[in-house]
Design an enzyme around this catalytic site. Structure first.
Site, PDB file in Angstrom:
ATOM      1  N   MET A 261      -5.317  -3.035  -5.357  1.00 37.70           N
ATOM      2  CA  MET A 261      -5.425  -2.776  -3.926  1.00 37.70           C
ATOM      3  C   MET A 261      -5.204  -1.297  -3.613  1.00 37.70           C
ATOM      4  O   MET A 261      -4.631  -0.558  -4.412  1.00 37.70           O
ATOM      5  CB  MET A 261      -4.418  -3.629  -3.160  1.00 37.70           C
ATOM      6  N   GLY A 262      -5.626  -0.913  -2.423  1.00 35.89           N
ATOM      7  CA  GLY A 262      -5.469   0.466  -1.978  1.00 35.89           C
ATOM      8  C   GLY A 262      -6.741   0.940  -1.309  1.00 35.89           C
ATOM      9  O   GLY A 262      -7.653   1.423  -1.981  1.00 35.89           O
ATOM     10  N   ARG A 263      -6.807   0.773   0.012  1.00 37.86           N
ATOM     11  CA  ARG A 263      -8.026   1.116   0.745  1.00 37.86           C
ATOM     12  C   ARG A 263      -8.224   2.631   0.843  1.00 37.86           C
ATOM     13  O   ARG A 263      -9.265   3.169   0.475  1.00 37.86           O
ATOM     14  CB  ARG A 263      -7.966   0.507   2.146  1.00 37.86           C
TER      15      ARG A 263
ATOM     16  N   TYR B 162      -4.326 -11.027  -5.105  1.00 36.70           N
ATOM     17  CA  TYR B 162      -3.061 -11.552  -4.577  1.00 36.70           C
ATOM     18  C   TYR B 162      -1.937 -11.545  -5.613  1.00 36.70           C
ATOM     19  O   TYR B 162      -0.757 -11.548  -5.253  1.00 36.70           O
ATOM     20  CB  TYR B 162      -3.249 -12.987  -4.074  1.00 36.70           C
TER      21      TYR B 162
ATOM     22  N   ASP C 196       0.811  -1.218   0.000  1.00 34.13           N
ATOM     23  CA  ASP C 196       0.000   0.000   0.000  1.00 34.13           C
ATOM     24  C   ASP C 196       0.847   1.272   0.000  1.00 34.13           C
ATOM     25  O   ASP C 196       0.351   2.353  -0.325  1.00 34.13           O
ATOM     26  CB  ASP C 196      -0.921   0.030   1.216  1.00 34.13           C
TER      27      ASP C 196
ATOM     28  N   ARG D 196       0.688  -8.656  -5.350  1.00 33.02           N
ATOM     29  CA  ARG D 196       1.621  -8.620  -4.227  1.00 33.02           C
ATOM     30  C   ARG D 196       2.504  -9.861  -4.125  1.00 33.02           C
ATOM     31  O   ARG D 196       3.410  -9.913  -3.297  1.00 33.02           O
ATOM     32  CB  ARG D 196       0.861  -8.405  -2.919  1.00 33.02           C
TER      33      ARG D 196
END
Length: 465
Positions: free
Chosen positions: A236-238, A343, A190, A346
């Site tokens: 990804m990246g909240r 997944y 992140d 990463r």
């Protein structure tokens, strides 16, 4: 020096096989004292030497094991201060459950092979320790395990929540009167840890995202005349858009995709989005979109929010791509495809960034060096050098300024219309994906060494979570 005090008889005195009744008694006494002091020194050295505990936490990366390997190998250089390095099975759970893997049982070849292994070799977990006042029992258990196995060094390899846990453990020395040197080690795709210029794991994930975006865009472009018009890639990246922003590195002479990047830092406007997609398809024939999983609407809610939460208490995400796909189907009637890198982004060690790998190794090495110097409650962070050429170094930073602080994509990195990033962002991102660090291959796939993962004998009663 006994030879200085009694030079004539020192050699004779030093040989117990020679009978020397005439030898001055002081020489005999000196030799006895020397032998006694040597014995005490060897014993005290063993007493002073402490074992180390290393654990992996949170979502893993393609280079977290490189940090582990570097740390274990560096610890072997300080035999007078560090005994064995125990790895927690499944992160800090390994400490609570007294499941400690003895890394000294692994061969040097096996340890070095970790540099090319994705995932968490010793297992990871999502477990955020509560404050001492809320759950003193967990901290007392840690102290019990540390005492039982003579552990004086605690290395915690993780992201934001892990930095918070490490900070809490670093305070055990004062609150529970147990001497411990706690070093948090940065790791997160992140890229949202404070102070450090970047986070190990991010560079490789960024390289994967940029490469995948470029390759997929060429595929879509070639079929766009009669087939797919829009492709959506969810990454990804909240709360921070670093991962989505990295897709902009795909732009080159062969493609200008991605055409749209949706970031958590920019409120999603449905009308503007639909208009943007329609215009791009009209002018270019196709449109590639990269969307962060954490994109929010005007009410501050995630577009892909669910009712489920992870072990850290975060709302589980995933589903912004199909949401956007449905929106495009309904509003524009355009054929589209979507994918979630999940997944894959990463764990893609086969296309890891060499720069990222070097970062990962460096923070592991410096974590050991800081610990043996007596530092506690710090993290080795990456500091970017000044000048046009990319340089970097490692420095210690206090966990009190890192724990629970989130670094978001700066507004100065985002384009004026909010649908992309600018040259300033590219300048920051580009060096982080440079260089290749391919693993060795066997029969067409990456070659991995099998670890023994032998645990030390338990000495305490079973722990109930």
């Amino acid at each position: 020096d006994p030879e200085t005090i009694c030079p004539d008889s020192f050699k004779i005195c030093a040989n117990p096989a020679i009978k020397v009744p005439q030898t001055p008694r002081i020489c005999i006494l000196i030799l006895v004292i020397i032998r006694y002091l040597n014995f005490i020194q060897s014993i005290s050295g063993e007493i002073m030497k402490k074992n180390a505990f290393y654990a992996q936490s949170g979502g893993v990366t393609s280079v977290i094991n490189a940090t582990a390997a570097a740390l274990i190998l560096e610890a072997k250089k300080y035999k007078s201060k560090i005994g064995k390095v125990y790895a927690g099975r499944n992160g800090i759970l390994g400490a609570l459950k007294e499941e400690l893997i003895d890394t000294s049982k692994e061969s040097i070849t096996a340890i070095k092979s970790l540099k090319a292994r994705p995932g968490g070799a010793f297992g990871s977990c999502r477990l955020k320790l509560k404050d001492l006042e809320e759950n003193k029992r967990e901290y007392e258990r840690l102290v019990e395990v540390f005492k039982a196995h003579n552990i004086g060094y605690f290395f915690y390899n993780g992201g934001n929540d892990s930095a918070d846990t490490a900070y809490k453990v670093s305070q055990i020395s004062k609150t529970l009167d147990y001497p411990i040197k706690c070093i948090a080690i940065p790791k997160t795709v992140d890229n949202d840890l404070a102070i450090t210029d970047c986070c190990p794991g991010f560079g490789s994930a960024a390289k994967y995202i940029a490469t995948s975006t470029m390759e997929a865009s060429l595929d879509v472009e070639s079929m766009s005349e009669t087939s797919t018009k829009v492709f959506i890639l969810e990454v990804m990246g909240r709360n921070a858009g670093w991962m989505a922003a990295s897709s902009a590195l795909a732009k080159n002479s062969s493609t200008d995709a991605p055409h749209i990047i949706l970031l958590p830092e920019v409120t999603f406007n449905q009308q503007k989005f639909i208009s943007k997609v329609k215009n791009i398809v009209k002018t270019k024939g196709y449109c590639v979109i990269v969307a962060s999983e954490g994109v929010k609407n005007s009410k501050g809610n995630f577009l892909a929010e669910s009712d489920r939460k992870d072990a850290f208490g975060h709302t589980q995400l995933g589903g912004v791509a199909p949401y956007l796909s449905s929106l495009i189907n309904t509003k524009l009637k355009l054929k589209n495809h979507w994918a979630v890198s999940d997944y894959l982004q990463r764990s893609a060690r086969h296309i890891a960034s060499k720069t990222d790998l070097l970062h990962a190794e460096a923070v592991g090495i410096h974590a050991v060096r800081y610990a043996v110097k007596g530092m506690n409650g710090v993290m080795p962070v990456i500091v970017r050098g000044k000048g046009e050429k990319y340089t970097w170094s490692i420095e210690p930073a206090p966990l009190s300024k890192i724990a629970n602080v989130e670094k978001k994509l700066p507004k100065s990195f985002i384009s004026k219309d909010g649908f992309n990033v600018n040259a300033k962002a590219i300048k920051y991102l580009q060096p982080l994906i440079l260089g290749e660090a391919y693993p060795k291959f066997l029969n067409g796939i990456p070659k991995l060494e099998k670890l023994k993962l032998i645990e030390v004998k338990k000495k305490l009663p079973k722990w109930k979570i």
